[in-house]
Design a protein around this motif. Structure first.
Motif, PDB file in Angstrom:
ATOM      1  N   ALA A 109       3.168   1.598  -3.348  1.00 37.39           N
ATOM      2  CA  ALA A 109       2.412   1.897  -4.560  1.00 37.39           C
ATOM      3  C   ALA A 109       1.528   3.130  -4.398  1.00 37.39           C
ATOM      4  O   ALA A 109       0.874   3.541  -5.339  1.00 37.39           O
ATOM      5  CB  ALA A 109       1.550   0.703  -4.940  1.00 37.39           C
ATOM      6  N   ARG A 110       1.493   3.678  -3.206  1.00 39.50           N
ATOM      7  CA  ARG A 110       0.659   4.837  -2.902  1.00 39.50           C
ATOM      8  C   ARG A 110      -0.814   4.579  -3.231  1.00 39.50           C
ATOM      9  O   ARG A 110      -1.495   5.417  -3.815  1.00 39.50           O
ATOM     10  CB  ARG A 110       1.160   6.079  -3.609  1.00 39.50           C
ATOM     11  N   LEU A 111      -1.271   3.409  -2.846  1.00 41.51           N
ATOM     12  CA  LEU A 111      -2.676   3.060  -3.034  1.00 41.51           C
ATOM     13  C   LEU A 111      -3.470   3.522  -1.827  1.00 41.51           C
ATOM     14  O   LEU A 111      -3.003   3.436  -0.707  1.00 41.51           O
ATOM     15  CB  LEU A 111      -2.839   1.546  -3.170  1.00 41.51           C
ATOM     16  N   HIS A 112      -4.678   3.986  -2.078  1.00 40.14           N
ATOM     17  CA  HIS A 112      -5.578   4.349  -0.990  1.00 40.14           C
ATOM     18  C   HIS A 112      -6.542   3.191  -0.801  1.00 40.14           C
ATOM     19  O   HIS A 112      -7.532   3.072  -1.519  1.00 40.14           O
ATOM     20  CB  HIS A 112      -6.324   5.642  -1.314  1.00 40.14           C
ATOM     21  N   LEU A 113      -6.205   2.303   0.130  1.00 36.46           N
ATOM     22  CA  LEU A 113      -7.020   1.115   0.366  1.00 36.46           C
ATOM     23  C   LEU A 113      -7.803   1.305   1.656  1.00 36.46           C
ATOM     24  O   LEU A 113      -7.278   1.146   2.748  1.00 36.46           O
ATOM     25  CB  LEU A 113      -6.132  -0.134   0.439  1.00 36.46           C
TER      26      LEU A 113
ATOM     27  N   SER B 120      -8.543   0.834  -8.092  1.00 30.54           N
ATOM     28  CA  SER B 120      -7.086   0.970  -7.994  1.00 30.54           C
ATOM     29  C   SER B 120      -6.394  -0.383  -8.068  1.00 30.54           C
ATOM     30  O   SER B 120      -5.349  -0.517  -8.703  1.00 30.54           O
ATOM     31  CB  SER B 120      -6.694   1.670  -6.690  1.00 30.54           C
ATOM     32  N   ILE B 121      -6.976  -1.381  -7.429  1.00 32.90           N
ATOM     33  CA  ILE B 121      -6.389  -2.720  -7.450  1.00 32.90           C
ATOM     34  C   ILE B 121      -6.424  -3.282  -8.874  1.00 32.90           C
ATOM     35  O   ILE B 121      -5.428  -3.820  -9.363  1.00 32.90           O
ATOM     36  CB  ILE B 121      -7.123  -3.664  -6.469  1.00 32.90           C
TER      37      ILE B 121
ATOM     38  N   ARG C 193       0.824  -1.205   0.000  1.00 30.80           N
ATOM     39  CA  ARG C 193       0.000   0.000   0.000  1.00 30.80           C
ATOM     40  C   ARG C 193       0.861   1.260   0.000  1.00 30.80           C
ATOM     41  O   ARG C 193       0.618   2.174  -0.766  1.00 30.80           O
ATOM     42  CB  ARG C 193      -0.931  -0.027   1.206  1.00 30.80           C
TER      43      ARG C 193
ATOM     44  N   ARG D  85      -6.437  -1.619 -11.638  1.00 29.88           N
ATOM     45  CA  ARG D  85      -5.434  -0.882 -12.429  1.00 29.88           C
ATOM     46  C   ARG D  85      -4.016  -1.330 -12.083  1.00 29.88           C
ATOM     47  O   ARG D  85      -3.165  -1.432 -12.967  1.00 29.88           O
ATOM     48  CB  ARG D  85      -5.594   0.620 -12.219  1.00 29.88           C
ATOM     49  N   MET D  86      -3.758  -1.601 -10.805  1.00 33.80           N
ATOM     50  CA  MET D  86      -2.438  -2.055 -10.388  1.00 33.80           C
ATOM     51  C   MET D  86      -2.120  -3.406 -11.030  1.00 33.80           C
ATOM     52  O   MET D  86      -1.025  -3.620 -11.553  1.00 33.80           O
ATOM     53  CB  MET D  86      -2.375  -2.156  -8.866  1.00 33.80           C
TER      54      MET D  86
ATOM     55  N   SER E  95     -12.184   1.393  -3.991  1.00 28.84           N
ATOM     56  CA  SER E  95     -10.744   1.139  -3.933  1.00 28.84           C
ATOM     57  C   SER E  95     -10.340  -0.018  -4.843  1.00 28.84           C
ATOM     58  O   SER E  95      -9.172  -0.138  -5.211  1.00 28.84           O
ATOM     59  CB  SER E  95     -10.292   0.865  -2.495  1.00 28.84           C
TER      60      SER E  95
END
Length: 106
Positions: free
Chosen positions: A5-9, A18-19, A2, A21-22, A15
């Motif tokens: 990757a600077r994900l906002h989970l 974002s996963i 998290r 796309r990752m 959310s």
């Protein structure tokens, strides 16, 4: 993962965009499956927890496999869906949408 990757989970259904796309980015980079297997498992587990929180579902496990069982009795496999995403044939966001549409929260 998290922080790197600077994900906002935040366990929201949003959310999972974002996963997805990752995973797509990792796939496009051509990373071998063996190198990303555990990351995909983690993404699938996160998606499963989102589904559980959104629908009131429970985790089910047997023989090393894990599923989400929604209140309507249906079983969902977010870990396998993460693998399908990596192969270009799935979406954790859409799986969650389908589960929340099929199983209204208790």
């Amino acid at each position: 993962m998290r922080e790197g990757a600077r994900l906002h989970l935040d366990y929201s259904a949003q959310s999972l965009w974002s996963i997805d796309r990752m995973i797509e980015g990792i796939r496009r980079e051509g990373a071998p499956y063996a190198a990303v297997r555990e990351v995909l498992r983690g993404f699938g587990a996160y998606a499963g927890e989102v589904m559980a929180r959104q629908t009131g579902a429970e985790w089910w496990a047997t023989g090393g496999d894990h599923w989400i069982r929604t209140p309507d009795g249906r079983l969902w496999d977010p870990i396998d869906e993460a693998r399908r995403c990596y192969a270009g044939h799935g979406s954790l966001r859409l799986l969650c949408r389908d589960a929340t549409t099929a199983a209204p929260r208790r």
